[in-house]
Enzyme design. Structure first.
Site, PDB file in Angstrom:
ATOM      1  N   HIS A 136      65.909  18.473  55.880  1.00  0.00           N
ATOM      2  CA  HIS A 136      65.295  17.167  55.637  1.00  0.00           C
ATOM      3  C   HIS A 136      66.329  16.203  55.068  1.00  0.00           C
ATOM      4  O   HIS A 136      67.196  16.578  54.281  1.00  0.00           O
ATOM      5  CB  HIS A 136      64.116  17.308  54.667  1.00  0.00           C
ATOM      6  CG  HIS A 136      63.184  16.129  54.721  1.00  0.00           C
ATOM      7  ND1 HIS A 136      63.475  14.927  54.113  1.00  0.00           N
ATOM      8  CD2 HIS A 136      61.970  15.969  55.314  1.00  0.00           C
ATOM      9  CE1 HIS A 136      62.482  14.077  54.330  1.00  0.00           C
ATOM     10  NE2 HIS A 136      61.565  14.676  55.062  1.00  0.00           N
ATOM     11  N   HIS A 137      66.204  14.940  55.445  1.00  0.00           N
ATOM     12  CA  HIS A 137      67.165  13.934  55.005  1.00  0.00           C
ATOM     13  C   HIS A 137      67.128  13.717  53.490  1.00  0.00           C
ATOM     14  O   HIS A 137      68.116  13.247  52.896  1.00  0.00           O
ATOM     15  CB  HIS A 137      66.899  12.606  55.725  1.00  0.00           C
ATOM     16  CG  HIS A 137      68.129  11.816  56.007  1.00  0.00           C
ATOM     17  ND1 HIS A 137      69.225  11.777  55.158  1.00  0.00           N
ATOM     18  CD2 HIS A 137      68.454  10.998  57.049  1.00  0.00           C
ATOM     19  CE1 HIS A 137      70.151  10.988  55.666  1.00  0.00           C
ATOM     20  NE2 HIS A 137      69.722  10.510  56.811  1.00  0.00           N
ATOM     21  N   CYS A 138      66.021  14.043  52.831  1.00  0.00           N
ATOM     22  CA  CYS A 138      65.979  13.887  51.374  1.00  0.00           C
ATOM     23  C   CYS A 138      66.867  14.922  50.684  1.00  0.00           C
ATOM     24  O   CYS A 138      67.218  14.764  49.512  1.00  0.00           O
ATOM     25  CB  CYS A 138      64.545  13.977  50.848  1.00  0.00           C
ATOM     26  SG  CYS A 138      63.819  15.631  50.851  1.00  0.00           S
ATOM     27  N   ASN A 292      72.052  12.194  48.937  1.00  0.00           N
ATOM     28  CA  ASN A 292      72.413  11.079  49.808  1.00  0.00           C
ATOM     29  C   ASN A 292      73.259  10.077  49.032  1.00  0.00           C
ATOM     30  O   ASN A 292      72.869   9.635  47.946  1.00  0.00           O
ATOM     31  CB  ASN A 292      71.150  10.394  50.337  1.00  0.00           C
ATOM     32  CG  ASN A 292      70.416  11.237  51.359  1.00  0.00           C
ATOM     33  OD1 ASN A 292      70.680  11.147  52.548  1.00  0.00           O
ATOM     34  ND2 ASN A 292      69.488  12.059  50.896  1.00  0.00           N
TER      35      ASN A 292
END
Length: 458
Positions: A136-138, A292
């Site tokens: 997941h991008h999180c 990120n």
């Protein structure tokens, strides 16, 4: 207890804003065969996964967003939920692999478990097999996810210790107001430029792009394609015209999108292709941190221009202008400011923004520097490394660019219904690079009607 940053949490909110969105990123590692025993592969991957704490943690959210989501250890962690085995139907060609990638990536990750999957794929042509890693991008941006993939391979490169989580102000109003004042006083003079960049980004999101088939609602299904070009060809173009590798890649993407619009019977306009271009702001000391660290730029790619050299020069100029405007610095400013504001306020703001009908940005083009040396897994060479971007927020296509060994790889994902020509978009990028390379080396000439022809043998 490690909390998500505002940016990390924003990817969760963006996914929640659209039931058809799936904000996972991924990569496919194609390996030379034969594939080792499946149980041995699972055992090796399990051992390496267990050394990465984030892959054994759950995302825990707070009621009413009273505090930021945080990571907690999964007391019932079972690697069998995450490492899965599948085989392609014969003949196991690239089209079959692309279909599998699309099907895996279109499904959302289960938030009741750690947010990743790893698929072992057998049955590829030429006696090959593959690993498909999805996270997941999180959890990670493209840079961090690439490092994570490297940790699953043989002899992973160990970097610096990740930076510790930044101190967060408490919930006392006096504390966070005074913290915000101190943050503002401490901002350097460059913050003025970053503020201007933030306004440019906001304007880009709010001003609608030219109406076209490239933007609009997405469905729950995906298509995927990938293409590779030699880095030495990119270097010839870069050197000949005094631009960057990223400029050449974006120019090739521009030309392919222009061809796509014309093929669809649409007129390419100056405002047709405002593109989200993430920019890494990750410091060296945090290169192994799973989170990120990105800002963004929102240039218009020049699909209105027909000449490939004019496209390249225009891309270079517009990217320079975006960098000079402070767009790439704006992300740091916003994140720094958000740290001084109570999380409920930032969470509610992000939630409201992600639910607005975004009409300004049309596509995503994200670039990551990949490994220059050949990766190995269980003694097998990784012969191809294919990046996979996410789709969300009315972006019907996304392109991830990654260097690997001596090649530059473009991974293209598209909405199943809106981009039936995703394969043509990928091959158009390859043709555009070939044409720019031929122009750079003097192997193209113009006909009387202006068409460029390849001159064999120079």
């Amino acid at each position: 207890m490690e909390q998500l940053t505002v940016l990390d949490a924003a990817f969760v909110e963006a996914e929640d804003s659209d039931p058809h969105a799936s904000l996972a990123i991924g990569a496919v590692a194609v390996l030379a065969g034969p594939m080792p025993d499946a149980e041995a592969v699972v055992a090796a991957l399990t051992e390496r996964v267990m050394s990465v704490p984030r892959l054994r943690q759950l995302l825990h959210t707070q009621p009413l967003d009273l505090a930021a989501p945080h990571w907690v250890d999964d007391s019932n962690f079972d690697v069998a939920h995450h490492i899965r085995f599948t085989a392609l139907p014969r003949p196991g060609d690239e089209a079959a692999l692309n279909r599998l990638v699309a099907e895996v990536m279109e499904r959302r990750l289960d938030r009741d478990r750690p947010l990743w999957e790893c698929w072992i794929v057998d049955g590829l042509q030429h006696n090959r097999w593959a690993l498909l890693m999805k996270v997941h991008h999180c959890v990670a941006d493209g840079v961090a996810a690439t490092r994570l993939l490297g940790q699953l391979c043989d002899d992973p490169v160990v970097g610096d210790d990740p930076a510790g989580p930044a101190a967060r102000p408490g919930s006392n109003p006096v504390e966070w107001i005074s913290g915000a004042w101190r943050t503002t006083r401490a901002l350097p003079g460059a913050a003025v430029q970053a503020v201007r960049g933030a306004f440019d980004i906001a304007e880009g999101l709010l001003r609608p792009a030219a109406v076209s088939s490239l933007s609009g609602p997405i469905s729950s299904m995906r298509r995927y394609a990938a293409v590779e070009v030699p880095l030495d060809e990119i270097e010839k173009v870069r050197s000949r015209f005094g631009v960057t590798v990223n400029d050449v890649a974006l120019a090739a993407i521009t030309d392919s999108f222009r061809t796509m619009l014309i093929r669809r019977g649409e007129r390419p306009r100056r405002t047709s292709l405002r593109t989200l271009v993430p920019v890494s702001v990750r410091p060296t000391g945090a290169r192994d941190a799973l989170d990120n660290r990105v800002s963004v730029m929102l240039p218009y790619l020049p699909v209105e221009k027909e000449d490939p050299v004019a496209q390249l020069r225009s891309v270079h100029e517009r990217m320079d202008r975006a960098k000079g405007s402070g767009q790439s610095q704006a992300g740091n400013l916003v994140v720094a400011a958000a740290k001084a504001i109570p999380f409920p306020l930032t969470a509610w703001t992000v939630r409201a923004l992600t639910r607005l009908p975004q009409r300004g940005v049309v596509t995503l083009a994200t670039s990551v520097a990949g490994p220059r040396a050949t990766l190995r897994l269980m003694g097998r060479d990784v012969v191809r490394l294919l990046p996979i971007p996410p789709l969300a927020l009315h972006l019907r296509t996304g392109i991830a660019i990654m260097s690997y060994t001596d090649r530059l790889v473009f991974g293209v994902i598209g909405d199943y219904d809106a981009t039936p020509d995703v394969d043509e978009l990928a091959t158009g990028i390859e043709r555009a690079v070939e044409r720019l390379t031929a122009i750079s080396t003097g192997h193209w000439r113009s006909t009387p009607v202006g068409t460029l022809l390849l001159v064999e043998g120079g």
